[in-house]
Scaffold this motif. Structure first.
Motif, short mmCIF file in Angstrom:
data_model
loop_
_atom_site.label_atom_id
_atom_site.label_comp_id
_atom_site.label_asym_id
_atom_site.label_seq_id
_atom_site.Cartn_x
_atom_site.Cartn_y
_atom_site.Cartn_z
N ALA A 21 49.02 17.76 -33.12
CA ALA A 21 49.76 18.87 -32.51
C ALA A 21 49.03 20.18 -32.75
CB ALA A 21 51.16 18.93 -33.11
N THR A 22 48.47 20.33 -33.95
CA THR A 22 47.70 21.54 -34.24
C THR A 22 46.50 21.65 -33.33
OG1 THR A 22 48.38 21.48 -36.54
CG2 THR A 22 46.42 22.76 -36.03
N ARG A 23 45.82 20.53 -33.09
CA ARG A 23 44.65 20.56 -32.22
C ARG A 23 45.01 20.91 -30.79
NH1 ARG A 23 39.80 18.22 -34.32
NH2 ARG A 23 40.15 17.90 -36.53
N ARG A 24 46.14 20.39 -30.33
CA ARG A 24 46.57 20.73 -28.96
C ARG A 24 46.86 22.22 -28.88
NH1 ARG A 24 49.23 15.72 -29.38
NH2 ARG A 24 51.17 16.72 -29.99
N HIS A 25 47.43 22.77 -29.95
CA HIS A 25 47.70 24.21 -29.96
C HIS A 25 46.40 25.00 -29.91
CE1 HIS A 25 49.58 28.00 -30.88
NE2 HIS A 25 48.81 28.16 -31.96
N LEU A 26 45.40 24.55 -30.67
CA LEU A 26 44.12 25.23 -30.65
C LEU A 26 43.48 25.15 -29.28
CD1 LEU A 26 42.71 24.04 -34.08
CD2 LEU A 26 43.21 26.40 -33.44
N ALA A 27 43.62 24.00 -28.61
CA ALA A 27 43.04 23.86 -27.27
C ALA A 27 43.68 24.83 -26.31
CB ALA A 27 43.23 22.42 -26.77
N ARG A 54 37.25 13.71 -30.61
CA ARG A 54 38.67 13.77 -30.96
C ARG A 54 38.86 14.26 -32.38
NH1 ARG A 54 38.56 9.02 -27.82
NH2 ARG A 54 38.35 7.70 -29.67
N ASP A 55 37.97 13.89 -33.26
CA ASP A 55 38.14 14.24 -34.67
C ASP A 55 37.54 15.59 -35.03
OD1 ASP A 55 39.11 12.92 -37.25
OD2 ASP A 55 37.15 13.73 -37.83
N ARG A 56 36.47 16.00 -34.35
CA ARG A 56 35.74 17.19 -34.76
C ARG A 56 36.00 18.43 -33.90
NH1 ARG A 56 35.21 15.43 -39.31
NH2 ARG A 56 33.28 14.53 -40.14
N LEU A 57 36.33 18.27 -32.60
CA LEU A 57 36.40 19.43 -31.73
C LEU A 57 37.77 20.08 -31.76
CD1 LEU A 57 34.35 18.41 -28.56
CD2 LEU A 57 33.57 19.27 -30.78
N ASN A 58 37.78 21.38 -31.98
CA ASN A 58 39.00 22.18 -31.89
C ASN A 58 39.14 22.88 -30.55
OD1 ASN A 58 39.72 21.64 -34.62
ND2 ASN A 58 38.23 23.17 -35.29
N ALA A 59 38.03 23.08 -29.84
CA ALA A 59 38.05 23.73 -28.54
C ALA A 59 36.76 23.39 -27.81
CB ALA A 59 38.20 25.25 -28.67
N ALA A 60 36.80 23.47 -26.47
CA ALA A 60 35.63 23.15 -25.65
C ALA A 60 35.62 24.04 -24.43
CB ALA A 60 35.65 21.67 -25.24
N GLY A 61 34.43 24.44 -24.01
CA GLY A 61 34.28 25.26 -22.81
C GLY A 61 32.95 25.01 -22.16
N TYR A 62 32.74 25.65 -21.00
CA TYR A 62 31.46 25.53 -20.29
C TYR A 62 30.94 26.93 -20.00
CZ TYR A 62 27.93 22.89 -17.74
OH TYR A 62 26.74 22.30 -17.36
N GLY A 63 29.65 27.11 -20.21
CA GLY A 63 28.99 28.37 -19.92
C GLY A 63 28.19 28.30 -18.64
N LEU A 64 26.89 28.56 -18.72
CA LEU A 64 26.00 28.56 -17.56
C LEU A 64 24.94 27.48 -17.76
CD1 LEU A 64 25.71 32.43 -17.32
CD2 LEU A 64 26.89 30.96 -15.67
#
Length: 479
Positions: free
Chosen positions: A6-12, A365-375
Motif C-alpha cells: 500500500a505504501t508503494r502504491r502511494h509512492l507511485a 516490484r521489490d526495489r522500485l518506488n517510482a518510475a518515469g520516462y525522459g527523452l
C-alpha cells in the motif's frame, strides 16, 4: 506485506517528484529563433504488462507538465559521487556472468561496469554461435534493440543544443505530410512528445506489422488511421514506429541520414569503433554474436531479422561491450566535450510517470518506488536512489543498461539469446553498489561467493583504483 505494498502504491501516485526531479533537472540550450509477440516492446521483463497499457496524466500527478518539460531549467549543484559500498566486487560479478554461460545456459554474454569515468570491466563470456563456437570478447558486436532509443534522444539533444531545433518544435514542421486520425493531433505533436512516448497512440502501434516485414514509410502513412487514446503530450504509451519519426526530424534538420548523424556525432567522437546501424552493419562486423532461440533441450542460432532494423532510431544500433563502456562513461558525465552536463541533465530527467514499470519483474516490484520516462531513457527510484535505465529485446538478443548518478556508476549487460536469466545481474550489481542486503535475483551457484573468495585474493578494490579495462579476455568455460 500488505501495508508495504500500500505504501508503494502511494509512492507511485505521488510520482517521481521529490526524489528524481531535483536530481535530474537541467536543459540543453534552445535557440529562440529555430523552431504476434511484440519482442521489441522494450524491457526484457516487460511482457506481462497489459498489451495496451496507458498511463493518462489525469490519473496521477504529472512528473513534469507538457509545457515545463521543454523549458530550460537551472542545473542542480554538482555533488561529489558517493563511494561504492564495501561489498562491491567486480570479480564476483564476472564470476556470476561466467556461471551463466556454463554448460550453455546462455550461449554468450558481455558485461561492462564503469565507475568514476574508468572501465572496471568490459569483457565477454561464452560463445558467439552454438554452431561455430568462437568466444565472445570485448569487441564482439551485439544487436542492441531498444537500447538504441537513448542514442536517438542524445543525437536530437545535440541538435537542440546547437539551436537547430527545439524540444517543443512541432514534428509536422519537418514532416508536413504527417497525419493522425485526430486532425489536430499531428499539428500538436512535439519532438519531446515523440522521445518520451507521449504521441497519443495505443501501445506499440503497428509493431506487429513491422514483424510481418511492413515498410516503415508505409506505416507512417497509416498512422492517419490508427486510433488515438489521448492528445499528444497527455498520456504515455511505448512506441517503436512512432518513436522513429525522430529519424525524419533529424534528417530534415541536419541534412544527414539518421544513422550517419549518430555515427558522426556519437560513435566516432566516443571511440565506439565497433558500433554500426542495421543488418548490413552487424553482418559486416569482424566478430558478432548470432541470436539464439530455444530448440528442443538447447539453443539454435538464427540469422537476424531485418524487421526492427527498419526502425533505426527505435532499435537499429549494433555495438560491442567495449563500445557500450564508452557510452556509459559519456552518460555518467565524463565526456563533456561530446555530451555536456546540461544536455545529460535534460535527457535523463523524467517527463512522464510510468507506474506499470514498477511491477514487471521481481526486482522491480521489490526495489522500485517510482518510475518515469525522459527523452530516450527510463528513470527509476531504486530503493531511494535514482537510476537511469533502458532495456531491450528482439528475437534472440536482449540487453540492459543503467546509470546510477550518485555513485558515478554505469552498467551494461548484453546477451545473444531469449533467456531471461542474465537480467538478474543488473539488480545484483546495483544492490551491491548501495550496500543493500543480497537478494537472490540471479540463478547462479549459491556457493559462488565462497568459491570466488577462495579463488580471488586479494579482493578487487571497491572504488576501482586499480581498475582499467579488461578488454580482450574471453572464456567459454568456467574459471
Amino acid at each position: 506485506m500488505k501495508s508495504r505494498h500500500a505504501t508503494r502504491r502511494h509512492l507511485a501516485r505521488l510520482g517521481l517528484i521529490g526524489l528524481l526531479l531535483p536530481a535530474a533537472l537541467g536543459s540543453a540550450a534552445q535557440s529562440p529563433g529555430v523552431q504476434s509477440t511484440i519482442v521489441d516492446s522494450e524491457d526484457i521483463d516487460a511482457d506481462i504488462v497489459e498489451p495496451h497499457a496507458i498511463v493518462p496524466l489525469s490519473e496521477r500527478p504529472a512528473v513534469v507538465s507538457r509545457e515545463d518539460a521543454v523549458k530550460p531549467q537551472p542545473l542542480m549543484p554538482v555533488k561529489q559521487a558517493l563511494p561504492l559500498a564495501a561489498g562491491f566486487d567486480v570479480r564476483l560479478f564476472e564470476a556470476m556472468a561466467q556461471d551463466l554461460v556454463a554448460n550453455q545456459r546462455v550461449p554468450g554474454l558481455a558485461m561492462a561496469i564503469v565507475h568514476n569515468g574508468q572501465v572496471l570491466s568490459a569483457r565477454g563470456y561464452g560463445i558467439t554461435d552454438v554452431r561455430s563456437a568462437e568466444p565472445v570478447d570485448a569487441h564482439t558486436v551485439f544487436r542492441l534493440a531498444s537500447l538504441s532509443k537513448a542514442f536517438a534522444g542524445t543525437v536530437t539533444g545535440m541538435l537542440v543544443s546547437e539551436g537547430a531545433l527545439r524540444w517543443d518544435s512541432h514534428v509536422v514542421d519537418y514532416m508536413p505530410s504527417l497525419r493522425f486520425s485526430d486532425p489536430l493531433a499531428a499539428q500538436q505533436l512535439t519532438v519531446a512528445d515523440v522521445l518520451s512516448h507521449r504521441v497519443g497512440l495505443g501501445r506499440n502501434t503497428y509493431d506487429r506489422d513491422i514483424e510481418r516485414n511492413a515498410d516503415y514509410h508505409d506505416l507512417v502513412q497509416r498512422l492517419s488511421a490508427a486510433p488515438m487514446t489521448c492528445q499528444p503530450g497527455n498520456c504515455y504509451a511505448y512506441q517503436n514506429v512512432a518513436f522513429s519519426l525522430i529519424g525524419d526530424v533529424v534528417f530534415a534538420t541536419s541534412g544527414q541520414f539518421f544513422s550517419e548523424a549518430v555515427s558522426r556525432r556519437i560513435f566516432k567522437p566516443l571511440g565506439m569503433n565497433d558500433a554500426s546501424y542495421g543488418l548490413d552493419g552487424i553482418q559486416a562486423s569482424t566478430r558478432w554474436a548470432k541470436p539464439h532461440v530455444r530448440a528442443g533441450g538447447g539453443w539454435t542460432s538464427l540469422m537476424p531479422k531485418p524487421t526492427y532494423y527498419r526502425l533505426a532510431p527505435a532499435a537499429g544500433v549494433n555495438a560491442s561491450i567495449q563500445d557500450m563502456a564508452q557510452w556509459m562513461i559519456a552518460q555518467t558525465g565524463h565526456r563533456p566535450d561530446v555530451l555536456p552536463a546540461p544536455l545529460l541533465a535534460t535527457l535523463q530527467a523524467p517527463i512522464v510517470g510510468t507506474p506499470p514499470e514498477m511491477r514487471n519483474s521481481s526486482w522491480r516490484r521489490d526495489r522500485l518506488n517510482a518510475a518515469g520516462y525522459g527523452l530516450g531513457w527510463r528513470v527509476f527510484d531504486y530503493a531511494g536512489h535514482r537510476v537511469v535505465f533502458h532495456g531491450g529485446a528482439v528475437q534472440g538478443y536482449r540487453g540492459l543498461m543503467a546509470v546510477m548518478p550518485e555513485r558515478d556508476l554505469g552498467i551494461v549487460v548484453l546477451w545473444n539469446s531469449e533467456s531471461g536469466l542474465p537480467s538478474g545481474l543488473m539488480p545484483t550489481i546495483l544492490d551491491r553498489a548501495i550496500g543493500l542486503p543480497p537478494q537472490r535475483w540471479l540463478d547462479v551457484d549459491p556457493n559462488i561467493e565462497v568459491l570466488h573468495a577462495a579463488r580471488q585474493q586479494p579482493s578487487a578494490p571497491a572504488s576501482g583504483e586499480s581498475g582499467g579495462t579488461v578488454s580482450n579476455r574471453a572464456a567459454a568455460t568456467p574459471h
